[in-house]
Design an enzyme around this catalytic site. Structure first.
Site, PDB file in Angstrom:
ATOM      1  NE  ARG A  18      -1.213  -1.980   3.392  1.00  0.00           N
ATOM      2  CZ  ARG A  18      -2.158  -2.892   3.545  1.00  0.00           C
ATOM      3  NH1 ARG A  18      -3.382  -2.537   3.776  1.00  0.00           N
ATOM      4  NH2 ARG A  18      -1.857  -4.165   3.472  1.00  0.00           N
ATOM      5  CB  THR A  19       3.859   2.431   1.788  1.00  0.00           C
ATOM      6  OG1 THR A  19       3.298   2.021   3.035  1.00  0.00           O
ATOM      7  CG2 THR A  19       4.565   3.752   1.976  1.00  0.00           C
ATOM      8  CE  LYS A  53      24.413  -6.352 -12.365  1.00  0.00           C
ATOM      9  NZ  LYS A  53      24.288  -5.464 -13.502  1.00  0.00           N
ATOM     10  NE  ARG A  56       8.231   0.753   3.443  1.00  0.00           N
ATOM     11  CZ  ARG A  56       7.030   0.287   3.773  1.00  0.00           C
ATOM     12  NH1 ARG A  56       6.722  -0.972   3.542  1.00  0.00           N
ATOM     13  NH2 ARG A  56       6.135   1.072   4.330  1.00  0.00           N
ATOM     14  CG  HIS A  85       5.842   4.254   7.970  1.00  0.00           C
ATOM     15  ND1 HIS A  85       5.728   5.037   6.837  1.00  0.00           N
ATOM     16  CD2 HIS A  85       5.200   3.089   7.679  1.00  0.00           C
ATOM     17  CE1 HIS A  85       5.051   4.361   5.913  1.00  0.00           C
ATOM     18  NE2 HIS A  85       4.725   3.183   6.401  1.00  0.00           N
TER      19      HIS A  85
HETATM   20  C1  NCD Z   1       3.761  -0.757   8.039  1.00  0.00           C
HETATM   21  C2  NCD Z   1       5.239  -0.705   7.735  1.00  0.00           C
HETATM   22  O1  NCD Z   1       5.684  -1.118   6.669  1.00  0.00           O
HETATM   23  O2  NCD Z   1       5.939  -0.222   8.600  1.00  0.00           O
HETATM   24  N1  NCD Z   1       2.940  -0.954   6.937  1.00  0.00           N
HETATM   25  C3  NCD Z   1       2.612   0.072   6.128  1.00  0.00           C
HETATM   26  O3  NCD Z   1       3.414   0.909   5.778  1.00  0.00           O
HETATM   27  N2  NCD Z   1       1.341   0.144   5.757  1.00  0.00           N
HETATM   28  C4  NCD Z   1       3.448  -1.666   9.142  1.00  0.00           C
HETATM   29  C5  NCD Z   1       3.778  -3.123   8.988  1.00  0.00           C
HETATM   30  O4  NCD Z   1       4.491  -3.539   8.087  1.00  0.00           O
HETATM   31  O5  NCD Z   1       3.290  -3.868   9.836  1.00  0.00           O
END
Ligand code: NCD
Length: 322
Positions: A58-59, A86, A108, A136
């Protein structure tokens, strides 16, 4: 404008007025997203690169849609297939991308602090889409927008954050944000999943769900982050569900109009009962996803304004037009 940041690396660096500015703009983007046309030109001419070194559904989708709705050229780097395999370092990859003149870099990474490090090496705006257990920020902001719209305010609420606090960047960013906005915070979970000295953050800590949920306005559940555990943090998933999983009986301790949140992805039957997650009268999990797009649009819009202003003044100083 009260949002003067160059990057969005964490809630830690945002003042309450900057948070309010961002949420106010996000409210306007919710309206745009609900309209048939859905597009603006706020990021027209800008290039957004999404670099996800960790799995995300989703992110990543949310950042991609947000950029496209604002007219940016959006590119998703498939990091598994990149030169990192690599042996290229994170910094070399960043410098290579930087040479392509991106304007917004969404990152990320599994290591805490990696996104901050990268932001020092590039000359575009960097957005942290989750770094290790650290922060986050867009998740906390979308949670804040969801709460503000559902409860009509974002202060003096009792918010219970439940489950695997120790491994959760979502919990950390939410504790920082909700604390800055003067809410009462309760952390509930097994002692093995509670960070040491967490009380210093001005939160109350419980290991009993029923006790901790009493009178809560907001119940925020967290995923059991098995990928960040290297040993026996919990007796068994069944036992975990029995003691800390959210079911109707435990939820009845919270206020009758309490909302239930989860950042996703969910482990149904581990941290939350599927019927509660799907109950549209209690669960706002789908709204959180909707708010996510609007919050990311607002964040990228504000950062792009600051980026353009900085480039203009640099250009003025050098006497060149960029
Ligand atoms: C979270 C994450 O990746 O930190 N998910 C997200 O971004 N929707 C929480 C998780 O992975 O549990």
């Amino acid at each position: 404008m009260s949002f003067d940041a160059r990057h969005l690396l964490g809630i830690e660096y945002l003042r309450p007025d900057a948070i309010r500015t961002l949420l106010d703009l996000a409210d306007r983007y919710v309206d745009l997203n609900r309209s048939p046309q859905k597009h603006s030109t706020a990021l027209a001419g800008l290039t957004q690169i999404n670099m996800f070194f960790e799995a995300s559904t989703r992110t990543q989708a949310s950042f991609e849609i947000a950029g496209k709705r604002l007219g940016a050229d959006v590119m998703n780097m498939a990091m598994q297939a990149s030169s990192l395999k690599k042996g290229e370092t994170l910094i070399d990859t960043a410098l290579t991308l930087n040479a392509m003149h991106p304007d917004l870099l969404v990152v990320r990474h599994p290591h805490s602090g990696a996104v901050n490090l990268l932001a020092e090496k590039v000359n575009c705006a960097v957005l942290n889409a989750g770094d290790g257990r650290h922060e986050h920020p867009t998740q906390a902001l979308l949670d804040a927008l969801t709460i503000r719209r559902k409860k009509g305010r974002l202060h003096r609420l009792t918010v219970a954050i439940c489950g695997d606090i120790a491994h959760s960047r979502v919990a950390r960013s939410n504790i920082l944000l909700l604390g800055k906005m003067e809410n009462r915070l309760r952390l509930i979970g097994p002692p093995t999943l509670m960070p040491a000295s967490i009380e210093e953050f001005g939160v109350e800590v419980y290991d009993d769900m029923r006790e901790g949920l009493q009178g809560a306005d907001v119940v925020m559940m967290l995923r059991l982050q098995k990928e960040r555990m290297d040993g026996g943090f919990i007796p068994s998933e069944r036992e975990y569900y029995h003691r800390w999983g959210l079911d109707a009986e435990k939820l009845s301790q919270a206020k009758p109009d309490a909302i239930v949140m989860h950042p996703g992805p969910m482990n149904r039957g581990v941290e939350i009962d599927g019927t509660i997650a799907d109950d549209i009268n209690r669960s706002v999990i789908q709204e959180q996803v909707e708010m996510g797009v609007a919050v990311r649009m607002a964040a990228m819009d504000l950062l792009a304004r600051n980026l353009r202003a900085a480039r203009e003044s640099e250009g003025d100083a050098k006497g060149v037009i960029i």
